[in-house]
Enzyme design. Structure first.
Site, mmCIF file in Angstrom:
data_model
loop_
_atom_site.group_PDB
_atom_site.id
_atom_site.type_symbol
_atom_site.label_atom_id
_atom_site.label_comp_id
_atom_site.label_asym_id
_atom_site.label_seq_id
_atom_site.Cartn_x
_atom_site.Cartn_y
_atom_site.Cartn_z
ATOM 1 N N PHE A 299 0.859 -1.184 0.000
ATOM 2 C CA PHE A 299 0.000 0.000 0.000
ATOM 3 C C PHE A 299 0.894 1.231 0.000
ATOM 4 C CE2 PHE A 299 -2.326 3.549 1.722
ATOM 5 C CZ PHE A 299 -3.497 3.486 1.001
ATOM 6 N N ASP B 192 9.321 2.961 1.429
ATOM 7 C CA ASP B 192 8.150 3.709 1.872
ATOM 8 C C ASP B 192 8.035 3.513 3.386
ATOM 9 O OD1 ASP B 192 5.705 4.673 2.611
ATOM 10 O OD2 ASP B 192 4.588 3.795 0.934
ATOM 11 N N LYS C 45 2.909 9.883 8.041
ATOM 12 C CA LYS C 45 2.098 9.539 9.228
ATOM 13 C C LYS C 45 2.536 10.147 10.581
ATOM 14 C CE LYS C 45 -0.773 5.877 7.572
ATOM 15 N NZ LYS C 45 -0.482 5.183 6.322
HETATM 16 C C1 PLP Z 1 -0.784 5.427 4.867
HETATM 17 C C2 PLP Z 1 0.270 5.063 3.900
HETATM 18 C C3 PLP Z 1 0.463 5.803 2.719
HETATM 19 C C4 PLP Z 1 -0.471 6.907 2.298
HETATM 20 O O1 PLP Z 1 -0.455 7.978 3.197
HETATM 21 P P1 PLP Z 1 -1.592 9.113 3.097
HETATM 22 O O2 PLP Z 1 -1.092 10.151 4.079
HETATM 23 O O3 PLP Z 1 -2.871 8.494 3.495
HETATM 24 O O4 PLP Z 1 -1.596 9.604 1.715
HETATM 25 C C5 PLP Z 1 1.517 5.454 1.903
HETATM 26 N N1 PLP Z 1 2.341 4.456 2.226
HETATM 27 C C6 PLP Z 1 2.203 3.730 3.353
HETATM 28 C C7 PLP Z 1 3.176 2.635 3.666
HETATM 29 C C8 PLP Z 1 1.143 3.998 4.222
HETATM 30 O O5 PLP Z 1 0.980 3.259 5.316
#
Ligand code: PLP
Length: 386
Positions: free
Chosen positions: A132, A217, A246
């Protein structure tokens, strides 16, 4: 307004992109939140792994109050006195050399993909099944979940899929058009999937050998969530580009990418930008968050209490549990059946958890959660397990 008024307004005026739990939250402190009817909850969702230092941490509240009266936003046409300081503090903790600031995780992934293309002059990206990375067109293109993708195709071309935790699959997928590999060091939304110890090291070696960029990521794993500042340190593997968001500003919206010098320098003026990114208010919140993690000794607490949490969950005798897994305070309990009912029952008992991939309960509380609170969560969880 009461609970019903708010729900009604929401249904009438807010687009139906979320399935909300029937609870209106009005206040938070540490690992606790309260709803509009005064009920108390232990928050193991933490704004989806966001509230690292707890709700309304005094450092973050103070820093935002102070900054909000001084200067909120000026754009990136000018220097602000906090952005370079924050970049330096991030550099010290992440090993990345230079930073670009934005406002969310998906934006950080977009910036990572653009930087990878710019640096390599190549087009294709290798991503993992179960990933994700966000919901905008670029990040959605490297997000594997079919139902998120399908309604919005065509997405960006040239994404190749490999199984997570299989380094050799990456070697096989690389060809002359490959720009980068993007991976979550621990897959979050995919079900809290912790790779084997050497996976990321092997991927790093393959990327070096084939001259391919490696993007981590760390939107969910960063800022102490898995027991060190970044997963990169936990696994002792340095990516070329790192995306974060986050937990980064204690609940204030913020994202960033870091990159090693020679990669970062591929971005020239005009290549990428964000109107709001790295504004003084967000930077103040992030600097306060970093201090709160340090002064609260939260990295150590995350490691120790996270291990304790996992150990206690392992002790639960239930036929409904398939597996307990996780690292630091990113914990998944995979059930044999659907976990939606557990989420409801836990809420009724005063604990917020959420369900990912239909069968996995994710526990990602603020790192300030106490042992007593962990015990309470475990006891209540045991009592609702089938
Ligand atoms: C939550 C998340 C995203 C997206 O972040 P948003 O602030 O909701 O756009 C991207 N990568 C990872 C690994 C995530 O957990």
């Amino acid at each position: 307004m009461n609970f019903e008024d708010i729900v009604q307004l929401d249904e009438k005026y807010v687009m139906r992109t979320y399935r909300r739990e029937p609870v209106v939250l009005v206040r938070g402190e540490g690992a606790l939140v309260w709803d509009i009817e005064g009920r108390r909850y232990i928050d193991c969702v933490a704004g989806i792994a966001v509230n690292i230092v707890g709700h309304c941490h005094p450092y973050v509240v103070e820093a935002i109050k102070k900054q909000v009266e001084k200067l909120i936003h000026i754009s990136n046409l000018y220097y602000n006195e906090l952005q370079p300081v924050l970049a330096m503090e991030l550099s010290k903790r992440s090993g990345m050399d230079k930073f670009f600031f934005c406002n969310s995780g998906t934006e950080a992934v977009e910036a990572s993909l653009k930087l990878a293309r710019k640096k390599s002059g190549k087009r294709d990206i290798i991503a993992a099944r179960g990933s994700f990375h966000g919901r905008t067109m670029g990040s959605l293109s490297v997000t594997s979940t079919e139902k998120y993708r399908k309604p919005f195709e065509p997405l960006i071309p040239g994404v190749k899929w490999v199984d997570y935790n299989d380094a050799e699959a990456i070697r096989k997928a690389i060809d002359k058009d490959t720009a980068a590999v993007i991976l979550e060091p621990v897959q979050g939304e995919g079900g809290v999937n912790v790779p084997s110890k050497d996976y990321l090291k092997e991927v790093r070696e393959i990327c070096d050998e084939k001259d391919i960029l490696l993007i981590f990521d760390e939107v969910q794993t960063g800022f102490g969530r898995i027991g060190d500042w970044f997963a990169s340190l936990v696994f002792d593997v340095k990516p070329d580009i790192m995306a974060m968001a986050k937990g980064m500003a204690g609940g204030f919206p913020m994202g960033a990418i870091g990159a090693v010098e020679e990669v970062a320098n591929a971005f020239e003026p005009g290549n990428h930008a964000s109107t709001f990114g790295g504004n003084p208010l967000a930077c103040a919140a992030s600097l306060a968050t970093i201090r709160a993690i340090e002064d609260g000794d939260l990295l150590r607490k995350c490691r120790e209490n996270g291990a304790y949490f996992i150990e206690r969950l392992h002790e639960i005798q239930s036929d409904g549990i398939k597996e307990v897994r996780g690292l630091g305070m990113l914990i998944g309990v995979e059930m044999k059946g659907s976990c939606t009912e557990i989420v409801t029952k836990m809420r009724e008992k005063g604990v917020l958890v959420n369900c990912i991939q239909e069968r996995v309960i994710r526990l990602a509380p603020p790192l300030v959660i106490t042992r007593e609170q962990i015990d309470e969560v475990v006891e209540k969880f045991a009592s609702v397990c089938p």
